[in-house]
Design an enzyme around this catalytic site. Structure first.
Site, short mmCIF file in Angstrom:
data_model
loop_
_atom_site.label_atom_id
_atom_site.label_comp_id
_atom_site.label_asym_id
_atom_site.label_seq_id
_atom_site.Cartn_x
_atom_site.Cartn_y
_atom_site.Cartn_z
N ARG A 88 0.81 -1.21 0.00
CA ARG A 88 0.00 0.00 0.00
C ARG A 88 0.84 1.26 0.00
O ARG A 88 0.30 2.36 -0.03
CB ARG A 88 -0.89 0.01 1.25
CG ARG A 88 -2.33 -0.47 1.00
CD ARG A 88 -2.94 -0.62 2.37
NE ARG A 88 -4.33 -0.41 2.48
CZ ARG A 88 -5.21 -1.42 2.62
NH1 ARG A 88 -4.83 -2.67 2.52
NH2 ARG A 88 -6.47 -1.16 2.84
N ARG A 127 -22.00 -2.56 2.88
CA ARG A 127 -21.20 -3.51 3.65
C ARG A 127 -21.22 -3.14 5.14
O ARG A 127 -21.23 -4.02 5.99
CB ARG A 127 -19.75 -3.53 3.11
CG ARG A 127 -18.91 -4.63 3.75
CD ARG A 127 -17.65 -4.91 2.98
NE ARG A 127 -16.59 -3.97 3.28
CZ ARG A 127 -15.39 -4.00 2.72
NH1 ARG A 127 -15.10 -4.89 1.80
NH2 ARG A 127 -14.47 -3.12 3.06
N ARG A 133 -18.37 -3.49 10.06
CA ARG A 133 -16.95 -3.22 10.29
C ARG A 133 -16.76 -1.76 10.64
O ARG A 133 -17.18 -0.88 9.89
CB ARG A 133 -16.18 -3.51 8.99
CG ARG A 133 -15.37 -4.76 9.02
CD ARG A 133 -14.76 -5.04 7.68
NE ARG A 133 -13.68 -4.13 7.34
CZ ARG A 133 -12.89 -4.29 6.29
NH1 ARG A 133 -13.07 -5.32 5.50
NH2 ARG A 133 -11.94 -3.43 6.02
N ARG A 144 -9.78 6.10 4.55
CA ARG A 144 -9.19 4.96 3.81
C ARG A 144 -9.01 5.30 2.33
O ARG A 144 -8.00 4.97 1.73
CB ARG A 144 -10.05 3.71 3.98
CG ARG A 144 -10.02 3.18 5.40
CD ARG A 144 -11.13 2.18 5.65
NE ARG A 144 -10.93 0.94 4.93
CZ ARG A 144 -11.90 0.06 4.70
NH1 ARG A 144 -13.13 0.30 5.11
NH2 ARG A 144 -11.63 -1.06 4.05
P1 AMP Z 1 -8.25 -3.86 4.26
O1 AMP Z 1 -9.14 -4.94 4.74
O2 AMP Z 1 -7.20 -4.35 3.28
O3 AMP Z 1 -9.01 -2.68 3.70
O4 AMP Z 1 -7.41 -3.32 5.51
C1 AMP Z 1 -8.06 -2.83 6.66
C2 AMP Z 1 -7.13 -1.90 7.42
O5 AMP Z 1 -5.96 -2.61 7.83
C3 AMP Z 1 -6.60 -0.72 6.63
O6 AMP Z 1 -7.49 0.38 6.60
C4 AMP Z 1 -5.32 -0.40 7.40
O7 AMP Z 1 -5.60 0.24 8.62
C5 AMP Z 1 -4.80 -1.79 7.72
N1 AMP Z 1 -3.96 -2.32 6.63
C6 AMP Z 1 -4.21 -3.42 5.86
N2 AMP Z 1 -3.23 -3.63 4.98
C7 AMP Z 1 -2.33 -2.64 5.17
C8 AMP Z 1 -1.10 -2.30 4.54
N3 AMP Z 1 -0.61 -3.02 3.53
N4 AMP Z 1 -0.43 -1.20 5.00
C9 AMP Z 1 -0.91 -0.47 6.03
N5 AMP Z 1 -2.07 -0.72 6.64
C10 AMP Z 1 -2.80 -1.81 6.23
#
Ligand code: AMP
Length: 189
Positions: A88, A127, A133, A144
């Site tokens: 990311r 969602r 969530r 996000r």
């Molecule tokens: P996601 O389910 O991939 O949208 O991830 C949920 C949350 O986890 C994100 O909003 C971040 O807070 C954290 N997160 C997940 N993957 C990453 C990553 N590669 N780098 C930094 N934070 C992450």
């Protein structure tokens, strides 16, 4: 085959990754899922990242890079990984390249799911109702999305310059998106 599914939150990366796991036996490496599991287990890491995640901010590069590194042998044994929600940031992308290179591997393909941010807001509202969530609430989701725009989207030129970036219309039906991804995978294999 090491594949990155790339796109903003709620673009459908998780849905497609899970399908590829079922159909091709690849391993899904979702840092979001790993972090949520850490929270559920009540571990020290889980407690450390909870607030950051609920606000919709990114957790530190060191944490997610370590989570991925731990899982690479398992993915390698399965013949490939689907990276979902990782990398990311530019630092994460560089770390991933280094880790793979040390193992004699590389990223073969980056599939970007191209979606309309307005439509994403609607998707996420649904969602939030269905799954509850915390980071799907409208304020956190906006953070996000902003994190994606400012920290993650700059990775696109990084992969484009390497000739690895393929774009798929993420607004199409799930089955059509699946078909397009499969076609791209077929061309790369
Ligand atoms: P996601 O389910 O991939 O949208 O991830 C949920 C949350 O986890 C994100 O909003 C971040 O807070 C954290 N997160 C997940 N993957 C990453 C990553 N590669 N780098 C930094 N934070 C992450």
């Amino acid at each position: 085959m090491n594949l990155i599914l790339f796109g903003p939150p709620a673009a459908g990366k998780g849905t497609q990754a899970k399908r590829l796991v079922t159909e091709r036996g690849m391993v899904q490496l979702s840092t979001g899922d790993m972090l949520r599991a850490a929270r559920t287990s009540g571990s020290e890491l889980g407690q450390r990242v909870a607030g950051i995640m609920d606000r919709g901010e990114l957790v530190s590069d060191d944490i997610v890079i370590a989570l991925i590194e731990e899982k690479l042998p398992e993915a390698e044994a399965a013949g490939g990984a689907i990276f979902d929600g990782f990398p990311r940031t530019v630092a994460q992308a560089q770390a991933l390249d280094d880790m793979l290179q040390r193992r004699g591997a590389k990223i073969d393909l980056v599939v970007r799911l191209v979606v309309d941010p307005q439509a994403l807001m609607a998707r996420i509202a649904k969602r939030f109702e269905a799954e509850g969530r915390a980071d799907d609430n409208p304020d956190a989701f906006k953070v996000r999305l902003d994190a994606y725009m400012t920290q993650t989207a700059p990775l696109l030129p990084y992969y484009r310059e390497q000739g690895k970036l393929h774009e798929v219309d993420g607004m199409a039906d799930i089955a059509v998106v699946a078909q397009e991804i499969d076609r791209t995978l077929g061309e790369t294999a």
